[in-house]
Design a protein around this motif. Structure first.
Motif, PDB file in Angstrom:
ATOM      1  N   TRP A  51       9.542  -2.612  -0.388  1.00  0.00           N
ATOM      2  CA  TRP A  51       8.911  -4.110   0.747  1.00  0.00           C
ATOM      3  C   TRP A  51       8.879  -5.750   0.059  1.00  0.00           C
ATOM      4  N   THR A  52       9.293  -6.875   0.856  1.00  0.00           N
ATOM      5  CA  THR A  52       9.220  -7.699  -0.198  1.00  0.00           C
ATOM      6  C   THR A  52       8.571  -8.622  -0.719  1.00  0.00           C
ATOM      7  N   LYS A  53       8.243  -9.564  -1.583  1.00  0.00           N
ATOM      8  CA  LYS A  53       7.115 -10.039  -1.811  1.00  0.00           C
ATOM      9  C   LYS A  53       5.946 -10.579  -1.222  1.00  0.00           C
ATOM     10  N   ALA A  54       6.154 -11.334  -0.225  1.00  0.00           N
ATOM     11  CA  ALA A  54       5.947 -11.383   0.936  1.00  0.00           C
ATOM     12  C   ALA A  54       4.994 -10.979   1.885  1.00  0.00           C
ATOM     13  N   GLN A  55       5.504  -9.156   2.323  1.00  0.00           N
ATOM     14  CA  GLN A  55       5.415  -8.056   2.407  1.00  0.00           C
ATOM     15  C   GLN A  55       4.321  -7.270   1.976  1.00  0.00           C
ATOM     16  N   ARG A  56       4.749  -7.727   0.407  1.00  0.00           N
ATOM     17  CA  ARG A  56       3.586  -7.115   0.017  1.00  0.00           C
ATOM     18  C   ARG A  56       1.986  -7.430  -0.254  1.00  0.00           C
ATOM     19  N   SER A  57       1.886  -9.051  -0.188  1.00  0.00           N
ATOM     20  CA  SER A  57       1.471 -10.228  -0.480  1.00  0.00           C
ATOM     21  C   SER A  57       0.381  -9.562   1.097  1.00  0.00           C
ATOM     22  N   ALA A  58       0.659  -9.087   1.868  1.00  0.00           N
ATOM     23  CA  ALA A  58       0.440  -9.259   3.517  1.00  0.00           C
ATOM     24  C   ALA A  58       0.025  -7.728   3.588  1.00  0.00           C
ATOM     25  N   LEU A  59       0.424  -6.853   2.494  1.00  0.00           N
ATOM     26  CA  LEU A  59      -0.453  -5.116   2.594  1.00  0.00           C
ATOM     27  C   LEU A  59      -1.713  -4.954   2.261  1.00  0.00           C
ATOM     28  N   ALA A  60      -2.312  -6.293   1.280  1.00  0.00           N
ATOM     29  CA  ALA A  60      -3.349  -5.840   0.738  1.00  0.00           C
ATOM     30  C   ALA A  60      -4.739  -6.179   2.681  1.00  0.00           C
ATOM     31  N   SER A  61      -3.761  -6.813   3.122  1.00  0.00           N
ATOM     32  CA  SER A  61      -4.508  -7.585   4.548  1.00  0.00           C
ATOM     33  C   SER A  61      -4.630  -6.273   5.249  1.00  0.00           C
ATOM     34  N   ILE A  62      -4.211  -5.164   4.925  1.00  0.00           N
ATOM     35  CA  ILE A  62      -4.587  -3.892   5.645  1.00  0.00           C
ATOM     36  C   ILE A  62      -4.888  -2.585   5.133  1.00  0.00           C
ATOM     37  N   GLY A  63      -5.392  -3.182   3.978  1.00  0.00           N
ATOM     38  CA  GLY A  63      -5.708  -2.258   2.691  1.00  0.00           C
ATOM     39  C   GLY A  63      -5.516  -1.526   2.023  1.00  0.00           C
ATOM     40  N   LEU A  64      -4.066  -2.138   1.495  1.00  0.00           N
ATOM     41  CA  LEU A  64      -3.494  -0.961   1.287  1.00  0.00           C
ATOM     42  C   LEU A  64      -2.654  -1.782  -0.341  1.00  0.00           C
ATOM     43  N   ALA A  65      -4.129  -2.876  -1.000  1.00  0.00           N
ATOM     44  CA  ALA A  65      -3.996  -4.186  -1.825  1.00  0.00           C
ATOM     45  C   ALA A  65      -3.885  -2.982  -3.536  1.00  0.00           C
ATOM     46  N   ASN A  66      -4.505  -1.914  -3.263  1.00  0.00           N
ATOM     47  CA  ASN A  66      -4.932  -1.285  -4.928  1.00  0.00           C
ATOM     48  C   ASN A  66      -3.855   0.025  -4.212  1.00  0.00           C
ATOM     49  N   ALA A  67      -3.127   0.160  -3.631  1.00  0.00           N
ATOM     50  CA  ALA A  67      -2.208   1.551  -3.294  1.00  0.00           C
ATOM     51  C   ALA A  67      -1.135   1.606  -4.945  1.00  0.00           C
ATOM     52  N   PRO A  68      -0.957   3.032  -5.366  1.00  0.00           N
ATOM     53  CA  PRO A  68      -0.256   3.109  -5.787  1.00  0.00           C
ATOM     54  C   PRO A  68       0.659   3.265  -5.129  1.00  0.00           C
ATOM     55  N   THR A  69       2.416   2.710  -6.371  1.00  0.00           N
ATOM     56  CA  THR A  69       3.477   2.523  -6.072  1.00  0.00           C
ATOM     57  C   THR A  69       4.337   3.062  -4.829  1.00  0.00           C
ATOM     58  N   HIS A  70       4.287   4.521  -5.131  1.00  0.00           N
ATOM     59  CA  HIS A  70       4.472   5.474  -4.911  1.00  0.00           C
ATOM     60  C   HIS A  70       4.664   5.686  -3.447  1.00  0.00           C
ATOM     61  N   GLU A  71       2.441   5.291  -3.592  1.00  0.00           N
ATOM     62  CA  GLU A  71       2.478   5.370  -1.852  1.00  0.00           C
ATOM     63  C   GLU A  71       3.282   4.157  -0.908  1.00  0.00           C
ATOM     64  N   GLN A  72       2.891   3.296  -1.012  1.00  0.00           N
ATOM     65  CA  GLN A  72       4.127   1.829  -0.806  1.00  0.00           C
ATOM     66  C   GLN A  72       4.906   2.020  -0.501  1.00  0.00           C
ATOM     67  N   VAL A  73       5.495   3.298  -1.088  1.00  0.00           N
ATOM     68  CA  VAL A  73       7.491   3.750  -1.221  1.00  0.00           C
ATOM     69  C   VAL A  73       7.153   4.449   0.536  1.00  0.00           C
ATOM     70  N   ALA A  74       6.136   5.808   0.214  1.00  0.00           N
ATOM     71  CA  ALA A  74       5.928   6.246   1.518  1.00  0.00           C
ATOM     72  C   ALA A  74       5.642   5.727   2.649  1.00  0.00           C
ATOM     73  N   PHE A  75       4.969   4.881   2.638  1.00  0.00           N
ATOM     74  CA  PHE A  75       4.707   3.888   3.636  1.00  0.00           C
ATOM     75  C   PHE A  75       5.874   3.120   4.158  1.00  0.00           C
ATOM     76  N   PHE A  76       6.173   2.517   3.531  1.00  0.00           N
ATOM     77  CA  PHE A  76       7.550   1.915   3.494  1.00  0.00           C
ATOM     78  C   PHE A  76       8.732   2.554   4.430  1.00  0.00           C
ATOM     79  N   HIS A  77       8.635   3.737   4.124  1.00  0.00           N
ATOM     80  CA  HIS A  77      10.101   5.546   4.718  1.00  0.00           C
ATOM     81  C   HIS A  77       9.365   5.422   6.290  1.00  0.00           C
ATOM     82  N   ILE A  78       7.953   6.052   6.159  1.00  0.00           N
ATOM     83  CA  ILE A  78       7.470   5.564   7.694  1.00  0.00           C
ATOM     84  C   ILE A  78       7.745   4.993   8.626  1.00  0.00           C
ATOM     85  N   CYS A  79       7.245   3.764   8.231  1.00  0.00           N
ATOM     86  CA  CYS A  79       7.063   2.377   9.119  1.00  0.00           C
ATOM     87  C   CYS A  79       8.585   1.833   9.096  1.00  0.00           C
TER      88      CYS A  79
END
Length: 419
Positions: A51-79
């Motif tokens: 995720w880029t900086k802008a995308q990481r900021s937008a992730l907060a709007s879909i409930g992933l503001a406090n998601a751990p890094t490994h979950e953000q990595v997994a979600f990026f792979h799925i997307c």
């Protein structure tokens, strides 16, 4: 000759621009700034690895503001692998609490999408031929849903249009496709209505006292009472897509498949909130009200029922518990409170809901509004955690914001800052 402001050297002119900030690895955003189209700021490119900086900021709007890094990595792979865009609300990553014996609760994330997301992924495989169904059938003990075959074996009768007044007993869908080996095949899935329909406790209100009590029965909730045929059909189709393309769809679920899991999470949150309030009452020894995570608990010096057992295992009731099911006006006000918490208006947060239902919130039934609030609850909780932790916990425990403060504007960030 007079020297003008423009003739002076840049170093002594008053309007000289400030020296640019030195570029460091922490503020180097030149790759993102190179994007020419504003619509591409959140686009996941082919060369992207995270995720880029802008995308990481937008992730907060879909409930992933406090998601751990490994979950953000997994979600990026799925997307990236599915081609679904989370910022267009095509796919979500929902966190749910799971109880583990003798261990702390675990937070498990699940990728969810709508039925259109399944169709998109299936068609991208280039092995999809056509979809058959969904079809519906009736109860097991009703002879009209059985047909005797030429071989003398009774076979279940399925219809492509359900016109009965009662809900169907099951739905079935088939996906015709090419297998990995190149063979033409059909994948089929059957979903039982009783296994996926979302239910809730039935309440009755005393006409004299106004108190609400549970009847002990379960009734359909959300969109299931009025659109149960459509809902179970979507579940069957999603399962058929997963059977046909397991490599592409493993671990991804349709929203209605997880409806019962969401209902269990809300019930678990309510029971945990009741347990905390019960523990607070039993431990409170000092006079005065005791406040636990946004829920007001009775004072230890207040009068109690002399026949009640303070150590009873029965969950104590908060104001929300005793008030019974919410009224239509409360549900509409709660939608406005969610909008205030998210920093948006009702039109913005209900756009997808209105597109799928074809009606406004002013035309919705209490069951439809409850379903809408269920879908927005996690987002509202995530937004409130940034500036009102007590309200976030209260909402996560199953409470209603407007029963704490009926003015929906009080739940916005600016109102909290002023307070």
């Amino acid at each position: 000759m007079t020297t003008t402001q423009q003739d002076k050297p840049a170093a002594v002119r008053q309007d000289a621009p400030a020296a640019p900030e030195p570029i460091t690895p922490l503020n180097d955003n030149r790759v993102e700034m190179a994007i020419q189209n504003a619509d591409q700021v959140l686009e996941i490119t082919a060369e992207q690895r995270f995720w880029t900086k802008a995308q990481r900021s937008a992730l907060a709007s879909i409930g992933l503001a406090n998601a751990p890094t490994h979950e953000q990595v997994a979600f990026f792979h799925i997307c990236k692998s599915t081609g679904l865009d989370p910022f267009r609300r095509e796919i979500y990553y929902i966190g749910r609490t799971r109880k583990v014996y003798n261990k702390p609760d675990e937070l498990i994330y699940t990728a969810q999408t709508g039925i259109d997301g399944f169709r998109h992924i299936g068609q991208r495989t280039k092995r999809f031929i056509r979809r058959q169904g969904p079809f519906w059938t009736g109860p097991e003990d009703d002879p009209k849903w059985w047909v005797a075959g030429e071989d003398g074996i009774n076979r279940r009768r399925w219809v492509d249009v359900w016109l009965g007044e009662e809900h169907p007993a099951a739905a079935m869908c088939r996906i015709e496709h090419y297998s990995i080996a190149g063979d033409r095949t059909i994948s089929q899935a059957v979903s039982l209505f009783k296994e996926f329909a979302v239910t809730k406790d039935e309440w009755t209100r005393d006409p004299h006292t106004g108190d609400g009590t549970r009847t002990g029965n379960k009734i359909l909730s959300g969109l299931w009472p009025g659109m149960g045929t459509h809902m179970i059909g979507k579940v069957a189709e999603a399962q058929a897509w997963r059977v046909a393309f397991p490599r592409e769809l493993t671990g991804i679920y349709e929203h209605d498949e997880m409806g019962r899991a969401d209902a269990e999470q809300r019930e678990l949150a309510r029971e945990e909130g009741a347990a905390r309030r019960r523990a607070a009452r039993s431990e409170a020894a000092q006079p005065g009200p005791v406040v636990i995570r946004g829920t007001v608990v009775e004072s230890a010096t207040e009068d109690h029922d002399p026949g009640a057992d303070p150590d009873s295992d029965q969950p104590s009731q908060s104001q929300d518990d005793t008030a019974g099911p919410p009224t239509l006006e409360e549900l509409r006000a709660e939608v406005r409170a969610y909008a205030a918490a998210l920093g948006r208006n009702v039109t913005q947060i209900t756009r997808r809901w209105r597109e799928s239902n074809g009606k406004n919130t002013t035309e919705a039934t209490p069951e439809e509004l409850s379903q809408l609030l269920d879908g927005l609850r996690d987002h509202a909780v995530a937004a409130l955690r940034e500036y009102n932790e007590a309200a976030a916990q209260y909402l996560a425990d199953g409470g209603m914001l407007v029963r704490q403060n009926p003015d929906h504007r009080a739940w916005g960030r600016r109102a909290t800052d002023r307070a």
